[in-house]
Design an enzyme around this catalytic site. Structure first.
Site, PDB file in Angstrom:
ATOM      1  N   ALA A 108       0.862  -1.192   0.000  1.00  0.00           N
ATOM      2  CA  ALA A 108       0.000   0.000   0.000  1.00  0.00           C
ATOM      3  C   ALA A 108       0.896   1.240   0.000  1.00  0.00           C
ATOM      4  O   ALA A 108       2.071   1.174   0.371  1.00  0.00           O
ATOM      5  CB  ALA A 108      -0.928   0.008   1.211  1.00  0.00           C
ATOM      6  N   PHE A 109       0.324   2.367  -0.391  1.00  0.00           N
ATOM      7  CA  PHE A 109       1.151   3.563  -0.595  1.00  0.00           C
ATOM      8  C   PHE A 109       1.749   4.085   0.700  1.00  0.00           C
ATOM      9  O   PHE A 109       2.711   4.842   0.684  1.00  0.00           O
ATOM     10  CB  PHE A 109       0.337   4.659  -1.294  1.00  0.00           C
ATOM     11  CG  PHE A 109      -0.392   5.589  -0.366  1.00  0.00           C
ATOM     12  CD1 PHE A 109      -1.554   5.193   0.260  1.00  0.00           C
ATOM     13  CD2 PHE A 109       0.104   6.857  -0.099  1.00  0.00           C
ATOM     14  CE1 PHE A 109      -2.219   6.058   1.121  1.00  0.00           C
ATOM     15  CE2 PHE A 109      -0.549   7.718   0.750  1.00  0.00           C
ATOM     16  CZ  PHE A 109      -1.713   7.318   1.370  1.00  0.00           C
ATOM     17  N   LYS A 110       1.219   3.676   1.841  1.00  0.00           N
ATOM     18  CA  LYS A 110       1.753   4.186   3.101  1.00  0.00           C
ATOM     19  C   LYS A 110       3.213   3.774   3.303  1.00  0.00           C
ATOM     20  O   LYS A 110       3.942   4.419   4.041  1.00  0.00           O
ATOM     21  CB  LYS A 110       0.881   3.738   4.267  1.00  0.00           C
ATOM     22  CG  LYS A 110      -0.490   4.406   4.184  1.00  0.00           C
ATOM     23  CD  LYS A 110      -1.281   4.310   5.469  1.00  0.00           C
ATOM     24  CE  LYS A 110      -2.490   5.218   5.431  1.00  0.00           C
ATOM     25  NZ  LYS A 110      -3.535   4.774   4.473  1.00  0.00           N
ATOM     26  N   ASP A 111       3.631   2.700   2.603  1.00  0.00           N
ATOM     27  CA  ASP A 111       5.038   2.294   2.679  1.00  0.00           C
ATOM     28  C   ASP A 111       5.979   3.407   2.197  1.00  0.00           C
ATOM     29  O   ASP A 111       7.090   3.526   2.692  1.00  0.00           O
ATOM     30  CB  ASP A 111       5.283   1.050   1.806  1.00  0.00           C
ATOM     31  CG  ASP A 111       4.643  -0.206   2.388  1.00  0.00           C
ATOM     32  OD1 ASP A 111       4.562  -0.331   3.619  1.00  0.00           O
ATOM     33  OD2 ASP A 111       4.235  -1.074   1.587  1.00  0.00           O
ATOM     34  N   LEU A 114       6.269   5.541   5.301  1.00  0.00           N
ATOM     35  CA  LEU A 114       6.628   4.919   6.580  1.00  0.00           C
ATOM     36  C   LEU A 114       7.971   4.194   6.534  1.00  0.00           C
ATOM     37  O   LEU A 114       8.640   4.064   7.559  1.00  0.00           O
ATOM     38  CB  LEU A 114       5.503   3.997   7.056  1.00  0.00           C
ATOM     39  CG  LEU A 114       4.347   4.808   7.655  1.00  0.00           C
ATOM     40  CD1 LEU A 114       3.099   3.965   7.805  1.00  0.00           C
ATOM     41  CD2 LEU A 114       4.739   5.419   9.000  1.00  0.00           C
TER      42      LEU A 114
END
Ligand SMILES: *Cc1c(COP(=O)(O)O)cnc(C)c1O
Length: 461
Positions: A108-111, A114
């Site tokens: 997911a794009f949160k990687d 994060l």
């Protein structure tokens, strides 16, 4: 570059201080004191760069207290975990471009943000000799990205609370199969809201917070926004080599990702034109853009759960710009919102909002039928979040300006909705296939502050 609070209550601080502060101590959000201006020579040089080179160039505008070589290493390490050489590849499908942001470890794009934040935390703690215990509640997606961001890191332990058996099987396994010694999964017998209330309670316990150096990884950290600015710049430069501009469509929940687009447009006003703010049935932000109505509603569950949000935690950052960088006004507005759950905007302000964003709310049915029709026409499977953005984008197309749709998750993360749409489950990527055969670790506790507090005290650094 110095950082200030949207509420004006802190003295300017450095990037490193801003990362460690997270939420400003006056309750506001941190922003760069000025937005850098980019000249055309710089833009030309950026066009020739790889993703990580570009990340370094963009970060350098906002980070002046980490030596260039160290910053470069942090960036390289952060994106070495991605499984695509371009990090965020752009693929053309029929009338739109899809910017695939899901090639990181949790798909997911949160990687994108994060992985970087985890490495920066580790770097800064190494430097100061301090330690940190990260605490967060998740409804599924952010938890795994945060865990993957800090797994195995020195000086950091992470405690992630999820609602027991109320996240998808894949989401649960993504979190609980990370068995590094510094990772603590807590499943509570309760809901996501219970988990959030517990986290809030513990952060409000100042003695506890200080004793255990509690840290947060939620989307209000400036480093997360900064990391996300890069892929907008990357895509915009790729599609404007021969002049012209690009539009972006962004499936939005907390206003974080679209605010990164807003910053990117400030850097590249001649390349980035429209930002389409796409929401699911939780349409607070669409009502805001179209009618100047920012008022809390009830959260509806949809097939795009990472956007099932009513209070958009990054909204205040945009508000500050809407109010011409007037911190006192921003503070008053947020205090009023805290009391009444509503904000009002003048006709002039409404006009400015509609100049800044286009917006569409996409229903549950429209989302599923968009996954279906896009698959039929292009043989390409959208996840439900991405489908919300694509549906909104197709309603706003204005050729010849290219439209870039942000693909925020791999369809395999939300296979139930995808199967409903196309009649079979999406292809499962390698890294997901044997998750259920891996060793897993998770502690099940009651939704009780005392139990959670004791568990943290026992396992904290
Ligand atoms: C978090 C998330 C979003 C929403 O991003 P915001 O920054 O909160 O607007 C969209 N799609 C997916 C898959 C997400 O995980």
């Amino acid at each position: 570059m110095k950082y200030i609070s949207t509420r004006g209550g802190i003295d300017p601080i450095s990037f490193k201080q801003a990362v460690m502060m997270g939420l400003a101590t006056d309750g506001g959000l941190l922003l760069p004191q000025i937005m850098p201006l980019i000249d055309s020579t710089t833009v030309s040089s950026w066009r020739r760069m790889s993703y990580t080179e570009l990340a370094h160039a963009v970060f350098s505008l906002f980070v002046d207290d980490i030596p260039a070589k160290d910053l470069q290493q942090l960036i390289e390490r952060s994106y070495s975990t991605f499984n695509h050489p371009e990090i965020t590849p752009l693929v053309q499908k029929d009338k739109v471009y899809i910017l695939e942001l899901f090639h990181g470890p949790t798909l997911a794009f949160k990687d994108v943000a994060l992985q970087f934040l985890g490495n920066v935390f580790e770097y800064l703690l190494q430097e100061s000799g301090e330690k940190m215990n990260i605490l967060g509640a998740t409804s599924g997606d952010t938890g795994s990205a945060a865990i993957y961001g800090v797994r195995g890191k020195e000086r950091i332990n992470i405690f992630i609370i999820h609602p027991y058996k109320r996240v998808s099987a894949v989401q649960e396994l993504q979190m609980t199969t990370v068995t590094d010694a510094n990772v603590f999964n807590i499943a509570i017998r309760g809901t996501f809201d219970d988990g959030q209330a517990i986290v809030k309670n513990l952060f409000n316990n100042i003695a506890f917070k200080q004793q255990y150096h509690l840290g947060a990884v939620n989307s209000i950290n400036w480093a997360r926004i900064l990391a996300q600015v890069v892929y907008y710049v990357y895509a915009a430069l790729k599609l404007t080599e021969n002049g012209g501009m690009v539009d972006f469509s962004v499936p939005t929940g907390n206003f974080g990702d679209i605010f990164a687009g807003f910053v990117a447009r400030k850097l590249l006003p001649d390349q980035i034109r429209n930002l389409v703010l796409a929401t699911n049935e939780n349409d607070l932000l669409t009502r805001f853009v179209l009618k100047g109505d920012y008022s809390l509603g009830k959260v509806v569950q949809t097939s795009s759960p990472s956007m099932d949000i009513q209070v958009a935690s990054n909204f205040e950052r945009y508000l500050y710009f809407l109010y011409d960088e007037n911190a006192a006004r921003t503070r008053d507005a947020m205090l009023e919102f805290g009391k009444t759950g509503k904000l009002h905007f003048s006709a002039v302000e409404q006009e400015r909002i509609r100049t800044a964003f286009l917006s569409e709310s996409v229903s549950q049915d429209q989302t599923i039928s968009r996954i279906r029709s896009f698959y039929k026409e292009n043989g390409y499977v959208l996840d439900p979040h991405t489908a919300v953005g694509v549906d909104a984008a197709l309603r706003k197309l204005d050729s010849p300006t290219p439209m870039v749709c942000l693909a925020t998750a791999h369809p395999a993360k939300f296979s139930g909705a995808v199967e409903e749409a196309i009649g079979h489950p999406p292809e499962i990527p390698e890294s997901f296939r044997d998750l259920d055969k891996k060793e897993s670790r998770c502690r099940v506790l009651d939704a009780d502050v005392k139990q959670i507090k004791e568990f943290i005290e026992k396992n904290a650094l």
